[in-house]
Design an enzyme around this catalytic site. Sequence first.
Site, PDB file in Angstrom:
ATOM      1  CG  ASP A   1      -2.055   0.733   1.253  1.00 29.28           C
ATOM      2  OD1 ASP A   1      -3.101   0.142   1.557  1.00 29.28           O
ATOM      3  OD2 ASP A   1      -1.985   1.927   0.912  1.00 29.28           O
TER       4      ASP A   1
ATOM      5  CG  ASN B   1      -4.743  11.140  -5.090  1.00 33.75           C
ATOM      6  OD1 ASN B   1      -4.095  11.372  -6.116  1.00 33.75           O
ATOM      7  ND2 ASN B   1      -5.382  10.016  -4.877  1.00 33.75           N
TER       8      ASN B   1
ATOM      9  CG  HIS C   1      -7.897  12.657  -7.904  1.00 32.86           C
ATOM     10  ND1 HIS C   1      -7.823  11.440  -7.255  1.00 32.86           N
ATOM     11  CD2 HIS C   1      -8.670  13.455  -7.122  1.00 32.86           C
ATOM     12  CE1 HIS C   1      -8.537  11.493  -6.159  1.00 32.86           C
ATOM     13  NE2 HIS C   1      -9.060  12.714  -6.037  1.00 32.86           N
TER      14      HIS C   1
ATOM     15  CG  ASP D   1      -5.012   8.832 -12.052  1.00 38.67           C
ATOM     16  OD1 ASP D   1      -5.277   8.322 -10.939  1.00 38.67           O
ATOM     17  OD2 ASP D   1      -5.870   9.268 -12.835  1.00 38.67           O
TER      18      ASP D   1
ATOM     19  CD  GLU E   1      -4.454   3.977  -1.199  1.00 39.67           C
ATOM     20  OE1 GLU E   1      -5.428   3.897  -1.995  1.00 39.67           O
ATOM     21  OE2 GLU E   1      -4.553   4.380  -0.033  1.00 39.67           O
TER      22      GLU E   1
END
Lengths: 312, 202
Positions: free
Chosen positions: A179, A187, A192, A196, A223
């Site tokens: 993770d 973010n 965002h 990404d 994630e």
Amino acid sequence: MQLFEQALGVLQSGVMILDGNYRIHFINQWLNKAFDSTPDLQGEQLFNSYPELEGKRIHQAIEQAIKVGLPSLLSPGLNRSPLPLYRGEGANRERFPQSIRVQPMQVDSQRFCVVEVQDVSSMIRREALLNQQAEKLNQMALTDELTGINNRRHFNMLLEKELRRSNLQGTPLSLVLFDIDFFKQYNDHFGHPAGDKCLIAIADYLKHQLSSYGYQVARYGGEEFCIILPEQDVEVARHLAERCREEVEQLQIQHPSSQVAQVVTASFGIASKSGKQSETQTSLILRADNALYRAKLAGRNRVIASERLDEA
Amino acid sequence: MNELTALELDALAEIFNISVGRSASALSELTQEPVAMSVPVVHVMPIQRVIEILSPSIGSERLTCVSQLFSGSFSGEAMLMFPENSSLEIVRLMLGSQVPIEQISEIEQDALSEIGNIILNACFSTIADMLEDTFSCDLPKLNVAPISEILEKPEGESVLFIQIQLALESRSLEGYLAFIMGSESEANLQQALRSFLTGVQS
């Protein structure tokens, strides 16, 4: 009688009649033209003209029709192109796929054999296209759209397969779940699209570094990523996870709002099963998730392995 | 007719073992893969009994059936049947195709007909050899349907029923051969078997 011969002459598929000595008693224009070499095959012995057919399935089928009186079907799936038949002109000339029926025919006391040939090129092309599309759809259903690695659904299928193998063959199996640390803050800080990009960078790293070992990687959720290590015990998994942890850090993706480092890091949980114990998918994933949780509690950017079931 | 004797059943089992052996080598030549086939059991019984025996193991799955009508000293319909999933697996293994099972196409259907045709023809030619008989028969037809529909035949017909085991790439699949005949044909078959056995013993 002449009328029938004329009709066979304009037919857009092949017909030939062989007698008991495999001599071509009749061949229609379409078929004669498709054969490559001889100008007129009528009256020739088929296997003298084409000795390479001897012993092949088409030979056996014709023999069976003449000697035993049994009909045969030669399908393009199992015999792509049994006879040397060509279509097109010049450089475009190519041997075409065929569907062939071979049937015995009794006239008075003489046994003949009728060979019926169809050009199935368009069927084969259509099928190839359909197969391609089907494969693409299957691929899409199993791939994570953003990162291009396996999605969760594919991960579940792969893990199920490896678990079954491990339980059957008595080989170990390890699962690594990780993770990205403080990804929500990442973010929030960069937006965002940047988030990404970060996910894609990590997925690319995993894809390039790990697939060559036969390890499967997948995006498990937002994630969260996972790695399946078939036939590997906890020590190998720990070593690999530790390497991944270092290299994620060395990707040097700046992460100012992280509370553990200046750059993006990740926390790792491992669950391994030995070859001796049998374990369900749910239990293995739960153990890996629990180890990951403890890695986060212990301060993140680290690797923790779940205790083995048979030691617990 | 009288029931077949143990000796007659053994002779039939031998005939079919030779037949499937021949088909196995033909199929393995065609696919370049090792194919093995054997016949564990040969049985003659009423058609209703076949349905009763097969139904529990087939369940609601459909059967894939390749059939050819035949006539000779005994006449009827010859069928090669596999549970649908097994038949798809066979054709996929033989064609080496990667397409999922539900996407079987025309090419695979034709290939199945051909596989059935090879096996059934091997049976006919072996029977013809051993019983000194000749048969004529039709081209194969492929049919996928529930067992009750496949075996929906006039009552009183009896079936020469043969279980076959097909081994392909470490998979073992079970299928069935059925020769459906009227009682007169059955008597003729028995007659032919008797003369064959007399010939062997004398």
